[in-house]
Design a protein around this motif. Structure first.
Motif, PDB file in Angstrom:
ATOM      1  N   GLU A 124       0.815  -1.221   0.000  1.00  0.00           N
ATOM      2  CA  GLU A 124       0.000   0.000   0.000  1.00  0.00           C
ATOM      3  C   GLU A 124       0.849   1.271   0.000  1.00  0.00           C
ATOM      4  OE1 GLU A 124      -2.472  -0.185   3.433  1.00  0.00           O
ATOM      5  OE2 GLU A 124      -3.693  -1.852   2.699  1.00  0.00           O
ATOM      6  N   SER A 125       2.162   1.129  -0.027  1.00  0.00           N
ATOM      7  CA  SER A 125       3.023   2.297   0.193  1.00  0.00           C
ATOM      8  C   SER A 125       2.820   3.383  -0.859  1.00  0.00           C
ATOM      9  CB  SER A 125       4.492   1.880   0.244  1.00  0.00           C
ATOM     10  OG  SER A 125       4.927   1.363  -1.002  1.00  0.00           O
ATOM     11  N   ARG A 126       2.690   3.006  -2.122  1.00  0.00           N
ATOM     12  CA  ARG A 126       2.536   4.015  -3.169  1.00  0.00           C
ATOM     13  C   ARG A 126       1.212   4.760  -3.020  1.00  0.00           C
ATOM     14  NH1 ARG A 126       4.984   4.993  -7.942  1.00  0.00           N
ATOM     15  NH2 ARG A 126       6.151   3.027  -7.826  1.00  0.00           N
ATOM     16  N   ALA A 127       0.125   4.003  -2.825  1.00  0.00           N
ATOM     17  CA  ALA A 127      -1.189   4.637  -2.689  1.00  0.00           C
ATOM     18  C   ALA A 127      -1.246   5.521  -1.446  1.00  0.00           C
ATOM     19  CB  ALA A 127      -2.278   3.571  -2.633  1.00  0.00           C
ATOM     20  N   ARG A 128      -0.660   5.051  -0.343  1.00  0.00           N
ATOM     21  CA  ARG A 128      -0.643   5.852   0.881  1.00  0.00           C
ATOM     22  C   ARG A 128       0.198   7.124   0.687  1.00  0.00           C
ATOM     23  NH1 ARG A 128      -2.233   3.814   5.835  1.00  0.00           N
ATOM     24  NH2 ARG A 128      -3.079   1.693   5.791  1.00  0.00           N
ATOM     25  N   PHE A 129       1.305   6.989  -0.021  1.00  0.00           N
ATOM     26  CA  PHE A 129       2.150   8.150  -0.256  1.00  0.00           C
ATOM     27  C   PHE A 129       1.406   9.202  -1.068  1.00  0.00           C
ATOM     28  CE2 PHE A 129       5.005  10.577  -2.967  1.00  0.00           C
ATOM     29  CZ  PHE A 129       5.865  11.131  -2.035  1.00  0.00           C
ATOM     30  N   GLU A 130       0.785   8.807  -2.162  1.00  0.00           N
ATOM     31  CA  GLU A 130       0.083   9.765  -3.013  1.00  0.00           C
ATOM     32  C   GLU A 130      -1.046  10.455  -2.260  1.00  0.00           C
ATOM     33  OE1 GLU A 130       0.804  10.928  -5.872  1.00  0.00           O
ATOM     34  OE2 GLU A 130       2.493   9.618  -6.322  1.00  0.00           O
ATOM     35  N   GLU A 131      -1.816   9.680  -1.483  1.00  0.00           N
ATOM     36  CA  GLU A 131      -2.913  10.285  -0.737  1.00  0.00           C
ATOM     37  C   GLU A 131      -2.379  11.246   0.321  1.00  0.00           C
ATOM     38  OE1 GLU A 131      -6.413   8.729   2.218  1.00  0.00           O
ATOM     39  OE2 GLU A 131      -6.327   7.863   0.198  1.00  0.00           O
ATOM     40  N   SER A 132      -1.323  10.851   1.011  1.00  0.00           N
ATOM     41  CA  SER A 132      -0.749  11.727   2.042  1.00  0.00           C
ATOM     42  C   SER A 132      -0.221  13.016   1.438  1.00  0.00           C
ATOM     43  CB  SER A 132       0.369  10.996   2.783  1.00  0.00           C
ATOM     44  OG  SER A 132      -0.139   9.901   3.525  1.00  0.00           O
ATOM     45  N   LEU A 133       0.455  12.917   0.299  1.00  0.00           N
ATOM     46  CA  LEU A 133       0.984  14.111  -0.353  1.00  0.00           C
ATOM     47  C   LEU A 133      -0.147  15.052  -0.775  1.00  0.00           C
ATOM     48  CD1 LEU A 133       3.419  15.668  -1.435  1.00  0.00           C
ATOM     49  CD2 LEU A 133       3.273  14.297  -3.535  1.00  0.00           C
ATOM     50  N   ASN A 134      -1.211  14.495  -1.315  1.00  0.00           N
ATOM     51  CA  ASN A 134      -2.353  15.326  -1.713  1.00  0.00           C
ATOM     52  C   ASN A 134      -2.964  16.045  -0.514  1.00  0.00           C
ATOM     53  OD1 ASN A 134      -2.108  14.615  -4.410  1.00  0.00           O
ATOM     54  ND2 ASN A 134      -3.533  12.900  -4.252  1.00  0.00           N
ATOM     55  N   ILE A 135      -3.077  15.348   0.609  1.00  0.00           N
ATOM     56  CA  ILE A 135      -3.636  15.966   1.823  1.00  0.00           C
ATOM     57  C   ILE A 135      -2.742  17.100   2.301  1.00  0.00           C
ATOM     58  CG2 ILE A 135      -4.091  15.544   4.280  1.00  0.00           C
ATOM     59  CD1 ILE A 135      -4.995  12.684   3.405  1.00  0.00           C
ATOM     60  N   ILE A 136      -1.437  16.873   2.307  1.00  0.00           N
ATOM     61  CA  ILE A 136      -0.501  17.901   2.760  1.00  0.00           C
ATOM     62  C   ILE A 136      -0.591  19.143   1.884  1.00  0.00           C
ATOM     63  CG2 ILE A 136       1.977  18.427   2.872  1.00  0.00           C
ATOM     64  CD1 ILE A 136       2.321  15.514   3.936  1.00  0.00           C
ATOM     65  N   LEU A 137      -0.685  18.962   0.571  1.00  0.00           N
ATOM     66  CA  LEU A 137      -0.809  20.104  -0.325  1.00  0.00           C
ATOM     67  C   LEU A 137      -2.123  20.844  -0.100  1.00  0.00           C
ATOM     68  CD1 LEU A 137       0.642  18.515  -3.582  1.00  0.00           C
ATOM     69  CD2 LEU A 137       1.702  20.301  -2.179  1.00  0.00           C
ATOM     70  N   GLU A 138      -3.198  20.097   0.132  1.00  0.00           N
ATOM     71  CA  GLU A 138      -4.483  20.731   0.431  1.00  0.00           C
ATOM     72  C   GLU A 138      -4.385  21.559   1.717  1.00  0.00           C
ATOM     73  OE1 GLU A 138      -7.642  20.788  -0.893  1.00  0.00           O
ATOM     74  OE2 GLU A 138      -6.942  19.874  -2.750  1.00  0.00           O
ATOM     75  N   ALA A 139      -3.752  21.007   2.716  1.00  0.00           N
ATOM     76  CA  ALA A 139      -3.648  21.699   4.002  1.00  0.00           C
ATOM     77  C   ALA A 139      -2.772  22.945   3.891  1.00  0.00           C
ATOM     78  CB  ALA A 139      -3.091  20.749   5.062  1.00  0.00           C
ATOM     79  N   PHE A 140      -1.698  22.868   3.109  1.00  0.00           N
ATOM     80  CA  PHE A 140      -0.845  24.041   2.926  1.00  0.00           C
ATOM     81  C   PHE A 140      -1.567  25.154   2.171  1.00  0.00           C
ATOM     82  CE2 PHE A 140       3.312  21.564   3.457  1.00  0.00           C
ATOM     83  CZ  PHE A 140       3.667  22.239   4.603  1.00  0.00           C
TER      84      PHE A 140
END
Length: 338
Positions: A124-140
């Motif tokens: 799940e590492s790739r899918a988790r990474f992409e989702e986490s990155l998207n969330i971080i960008l949204e929060a920023f």
């Protein structure tokens, strides 16, 4: 050219964890005094014989409080193992504490042992990474936001503090997957690369082409991590880090075999028996003049914008030699690139 000092807070055999932190902070202090551009820290788990840095954010915060000039980077935070919103909050805090000197390096790591320890499937590492990155960008980019994904959901959250650097600290992406380079170029992310031969020469061309075609301003940035050692003479530069280098290669062979990665184990065992070949192809060890020539050749061929130098590869080089190598780097190598 950017010159960064990278540390894993190595533990020397027979020494305490307290000594490892003391040595690391002394190296950071020396890097600051010498005018080295940045210091970068890693994230490691469940490998106390190699490194004791499970929280690079905590380490970055401690470094921020004892430095004034150097930038401070993560190389990297393993996003799939961390709550992305918490990671973003802590990144903002470090950016505030450092007064805007923070570089947010992220990746997913190729070490399955990290994931096993936290009971997170590596598949799940790739899918988790992409989702986490998207969330971080949204929060920023949004004062208040909501998100619904496969692994995380948030509703009307407002993150504080906001970072000093706007719209956010630089987000560097670590990758070892050639197919990912064009997409990262299109999205405009700077890269963190680990030197393991010259495999990324062609992917970097694709990255730069995608960057240009997407219309991004400025030059694409790529920093490469490489084991480095500067000795007073060519002979000393090869021999002083020898045992520490072989120590790391033996560890890689042992861990790879335990993980069922037989090909990697055999490769590491071959390298243990052929140290001179390792010096020529896998590391940057040399006298000051040799280091200038080697890094210049690497810069011209690869087009790198800078280096993250691991100056205690394997973690067993005596402290006084590490500090001397750093001084030679700052006084006799870096000026050739500035």
């Amino acid at each position: 050219m950017h010159f960064g000092f990278l540390t894993e807070c190595y533990v020397k055999e027979g020494k305490s964890h307290a000594q490892a932190f003391a040595d690391t902070f002394a190296q950071v202090d020396e890097a600051e005094a010498l005018g080295i551009d940045s210091v970068w820290v890693v994230e490691q788990h469940f490998r106390p014989w190699a490194s004791i840095l499970p929280s690079p954010m905590l380490m970055a915060s401690a470094i921020a409080m004892r430095t004034q000039q150097m930038r401070i980077g993560l190389a990297v935070q393993v996003l799939p193992l961390n709550n992305p919103l918490r990671s973003m909050e802590e990144a903002c805090m470090v950016d505030q504490i450092s007064q805007g000197r923070f570089d947010f390096g992220v990746g997913r790591s190729g070490i399955a042992k990290f994931y096993d320890g936290y009971n997170v499937p590596y598949s799940e590492s790739r899918a988790r990474f992409e989702e986490s990155l998207n969330i971080i960008l949204e929060a920023f980019n949004n004062e208040t936001f909501s998100y619904q994904g496969q692994f995380y959901s948030f509703h009307d959250v407002t993150v504080a503090p906001r970072p000093v650097q706007q719209p956010h600290p630089p987000i560097w992406i670590s990758t070892a997957t050639p197919d990912s380079f064009p997409e990262l170029g299109r999205r405009g992310f700077p890269l963190l690369l680990w030197f393991q031969g010259n495999w990324f020469e062609e992917p970097l061309k694709a990255y730069r082409n995608a960057w240009t075609e997407a219309g991004h301003q400025g030059e694409p940035q790529a920093l490469v991590r490489i084991p480095a050692y500067v000795g007073e003479t060519p002979q000393r530069a090869r021999e002083e880090p020898r045992e520490s280098t072989l120590h790391d290669l033996r560890r890689v062979a042992r861990e790879s075999r335990q993980a069922g990665r037989e090909e990697r184990a055999v490769q590491a065992e071959y390298q243990v028996q052929h140290y001179d070949e390792v010096v020529k192809t896998r590391v940057a060890y040399g006298s000051p003049q040799e280091m200038v020539e080697r890094l210049q050749e690497f810069k011209e061929r690869m087009g790198m914008s800078g280096f993250l130098l691991d100056m205690n590869f394997g973690g067993q080089i005596p402290q006084e030699l590490v500090l001397n190598s750093m001084r030679l780097l700052a006084e006799k190598v870096i000026p050739a690139f500035k």
